[in-house]
Design an enzyme around this catalytic site. Structure first.
Site, PDB file in Angstrom:
ATOM      1  N   HIS A  50      93.189   4.196  68.243  1.00  0.00           N
ATOM      2  CA  HIS A  50      94.129   4.044  67.124  1.00  0.00           C
ATOM      3  C   HIS A  50      93.601   4.825  65.925  1.00  0.00           C
ATOM      4  O   HIS A  50      92.766   4.334  65.168  1.00  0.00           O
ATOM      5  CB  HIS A  50      94.279   2.544  66.810  1.00  0.00           C
ATOM      6  CG  HIS A  50      95.420   2.228  65.888  1.00  0.00           C
ATOM      7  ND1 HIS A  50      96.362   1.271  66.177  1.00  0.00           N
ATOM      8  CD2 HIS A  50      95.783   2.728  64.684  1.00  0.00           C
ATOM      9  CE1 HIS A  50      97.249   1.210  65.203  1.00  0.00           C
ATOM     10  NE2 HIS A  50      96.913   2.086  64.270  1.00  0.00           N
ATOM     11  N   ASP A 107      97.667  11.827  60.253  1.00  0.00           N
ATOM     12  CA  ASP A 107      97.922  12.058  58.824  1.00  0.00           C
ATOM     13  C   ASP A 107      97.073  11.154  57.936  1.00  0.00           C
ATOM     14  O   ASP A 107      97.181  11.213  56.715  1.00  0.00           O
ATOM     15  CB  ASP A 107      99.417  11.885  58.491  1.00  0.00           C
ATOM     16  CG  ASP A 107      99.952  10.513  58.838  1.00  0.00           C
ATOM     17  OD1 ASP A 107      99.315   9.812  59.658  1.00  0.00           O
ATOM     18  OD2 ASP A 107     100.999  10.115  58.302  1.00  0.00           O
ATOM     19  N   HIS A 119      95.268   7.657  63.079  1.00  0.00           N
ATOM     20  CA  HIS A 119      96.453   8.405  62.622  1.00  0.00           C
ATOM     21  C   HIS A 119      96.055   9.807  62.154  1.00  0.00           C
ATOM     22  O   HIS A 119      95.180   9.943  61.298  1.00  0.00           O
ATOM     23  CB  HIS A 119      97.138   7.670  61.471  1.00  0.00           C
ATOM     24  CG  HIS A 119      97.801   6.396  61.880  1.00  0.00           C
ATOM     25  ND1 HIS A 119      99.135   6.322  62.218  1.00  0.00           N
ATOM     26  CD2 HIS A 119      97.315   5.141  62.033  1.00  0.00           C
ATOM     27  CE1 HIS A 119      99.441   5.075  62.542  1.00  0.00           C
ATOM     28  NE2 HIS A 119      98.353   4.331  62.441  1.00  0.00           N
ATOM     29  N   ASP A 178      91.850   3.630  62.437  1.00  0.00           N
ATOM     30  CA  ASP A 178      93.163   3.658  61.778  1.00  0.00           C
ATOM     31  C   ASP A 178      93.311   4.938  60.960  1.00  0.00           C
ATOM     32  O   ASP A 178      93.988   5.861  61.389  1.00  0.00           O
ATOM     33  CB  ASP A 178      93.392   2.409  60.911  1.00  0.00           C
ATOM     34  CG  ASP A 178      94.873   2.038  60.821  1.00  0.00           C
ATOM     35  OD1 ASP A 178      95.677   2.612  61.569  1.00  0.00           O
ATOM     36  OD2 ASP A 178      95.214   1.167  60.002  1.00  0.00           O
ATOM     37  N   GLU A 186      99.911  -7.053  62.073  1.00  0.00           N
ATOM     38  CA  GLU A 186      99.134  -6.528  60.940  1.00  0.00           C
ATOM     39  C   GLU A 186      99.772  -7.063  59.648  1.00  0.00           C
ATOM     40  O   GLU A 186      99.210  -7.909  58.972  1.00  0.00           O
ATOM     41  CB  GLU A 186      99.125  -4.998  60.948  1.00  0.00           C
ATOM     42  CG  GLU A 186      98.327  -4.391  59.788  1.00  0.00           C
ATOM     43  CD  GLU A 186      98.540  -2.883  59.640  1.00  0.00           C
ATOM     44  OE1 GLU A 186      99.592  -2.373  60.056  1.00  0.00           O
ATOM     45  OE2 GLU A 186      97.636  -2.216  59.082  1.00  0.00           O
ATOM     46  N   GLY A 218     104.664   2.449  60.440  1.00  0.00           N
ATOM     47  CA  GLY A 218     105.344   2.245  59.156  1.00  0.00           C
ATOM     48  C   GLY A 218     105.408   0.758  58.854  1.00  0.00           C
ATOM     49  O   GLY A 218     104.702  -0.036  59.469  1.00  0.00           O
TER      50      GLY A 218
HETATM   51 ZN   LIG Z   1      97.960   2.240  62.476  1.00  0.00          ZN
END
Ligand SMILES: [Zn+2]
Length: 356
Positions: A17, A21, A19, A297, A208, A178
């Protein structure tokens, strides 16, 4: 006894996991922003990294999310997407990561005129270049991509079809990302139906910013094989820290089916899903037998790396055996063909020197 930074760096790591960006090099963000005239809070790499980390730690989600407006602004051309993906792989490899799944939302990268397919191909080129560059530097890493649909927008069917069309080569799974609260998986029922019928693996951000019901939808309606974070599944367990915890249906399912939880310790604290790394529910969940994995993350936005997350867990009392177990769980949870997962597991077992 806490592990030294050298000991942690040497451990093979698996990140499921991360991201794309959320993990740019500050120096790259500065350089690419300057080229398009995009203004950043600072043009000094150290200071910029510090500002993002401070915002992430502020407890203010708006400040936390601000960083993504900056990073996605510079990720609108094929060249820049390729570069960001290449550098992500190289940086992860340098941190001792042997397998990485990088995720991103193609729909966030079409403002410069790229098609969704062009975005996917640009990222894949970067991943391949990064793997080759890391190998040249003596670091073997495998990397794959997960395509995200934005859960508050309405392109999930299109992204599901994109994921299926690029299955195996440029995409190993589908996810929704998102804002979780208010945007449950059921909003994307049609996309999940298409994915299910195509036997396309799915992981879903759940548990989350929203509770066990969101996790329930992810596992049921979404047929998720993994949970992004999944931390708040503890809300479906009564007496988690007692000798006789009582599991609800959702928690029971996740435990019995060994649904991997993609926990991201620091990020979970920053977004309020856990009170602190020391008091993170992942410890109790792991002790109960849940398939807990450790992830970053957003490396830039949260100011973390896999090594820094391992260090934080080591400080919270995790032993090298604990880190090994989480890494082995992650290796088996990878969205890779079975034989490749077995090879990855073997690599992890050798790397930790643990007798099973
Ligand atoms: Zn995430």
């Amino acid at each position: 006894m806490t592990l030294t930074s050298d000991e942690i760096l040497a451990l093979p790591k698996v990140v499921l996991h991360d991201h794309l960006d959320g993990g740019l090099r500050p120096s790259t963000l500065i350089e690419l922003a300057a080229a398009i005239g995009h203004e950043l809070p600072s043009t000094d790499p150290d200071e910029l990294g510090r500002i993002f980390a401070e915002n992430a730690n502020s407890g203010d989600l708006v400040r936390y999310l601000e960083a993504f407006a900056h990073t996605t602004a510079v990720m609108q051309t094929a060249e820049n997407l390729t570069r960001v993906a290449r550098e992500a792989v190289v940086d992860l490899a340098a941190d001792g990561v042997v397998y990485a799944e990088l995720r991103y939302a193609p729909e966030q990268h079409v403002a410069g005129g790229l098609s969704l397919q062009e975005v996917v191909e640009a990222v894949q080129s970067g991943i391949e270049e990064g793997v080759a560059e890391a190998l040249e530097a003596g670091r073997a890493i495998r990397a794959a991509a997960i395509l995200d649909a934005m859960r508050h927008l309405d392109r999930s069917v299109e992204i599901a079809q994109l994921a299926i069309a690029n299955r195996g080569t440029c995409c190993v799974a589908f996810d929704i990302a998102g804002p979780e609260a208010g945007f449950r998986p059921s909003l994307h029922r049609e996309a999940f139906q298409i994915l299910r019928e195509a036997h396309m693996p799915v992981t879903i951000h759940a548990g989350e910013a929203d509770g066990a019901e969101s996790v329930g939808e992810a596992l049921g309606l979404g047929s998720a094989r993994r949970l992004g974070h999944g931390v708040r599944i503890h809300e479906d367990i009564e007496g988690l820290d007692t000798d006789e915890p009582a599991l609800g249906i959702i928690a029971r399912h996740a435990l019995d089916q060994q649904i991997p939880l993609e926990c991201c310790p620091t990020s979970n604290v920053q977004t309020g899903a856990a009170p602190s790394v020391a008091e993170h529910p992942m410890h109790a969940l792991r002790d109960l037998g849940f398939a807990v994995t450790v992830n970053t993350d957003n490396r830039l936005v949260s100011g973390v790396s896999m090594s820094s997350e391992f260090a934080a867990l080591s400080e919270a009392g995790w032993t090298v055996e604990d880190l090994f177990e989480a890494t082995l769980a992650a290796a088996w949870a990878a969205f890779l063909p079975y034989d490749e997962r077995a090879d990855l597991a073997e690599l992890v077992i050798e790397g930790y020197g643990i007798d099973l």
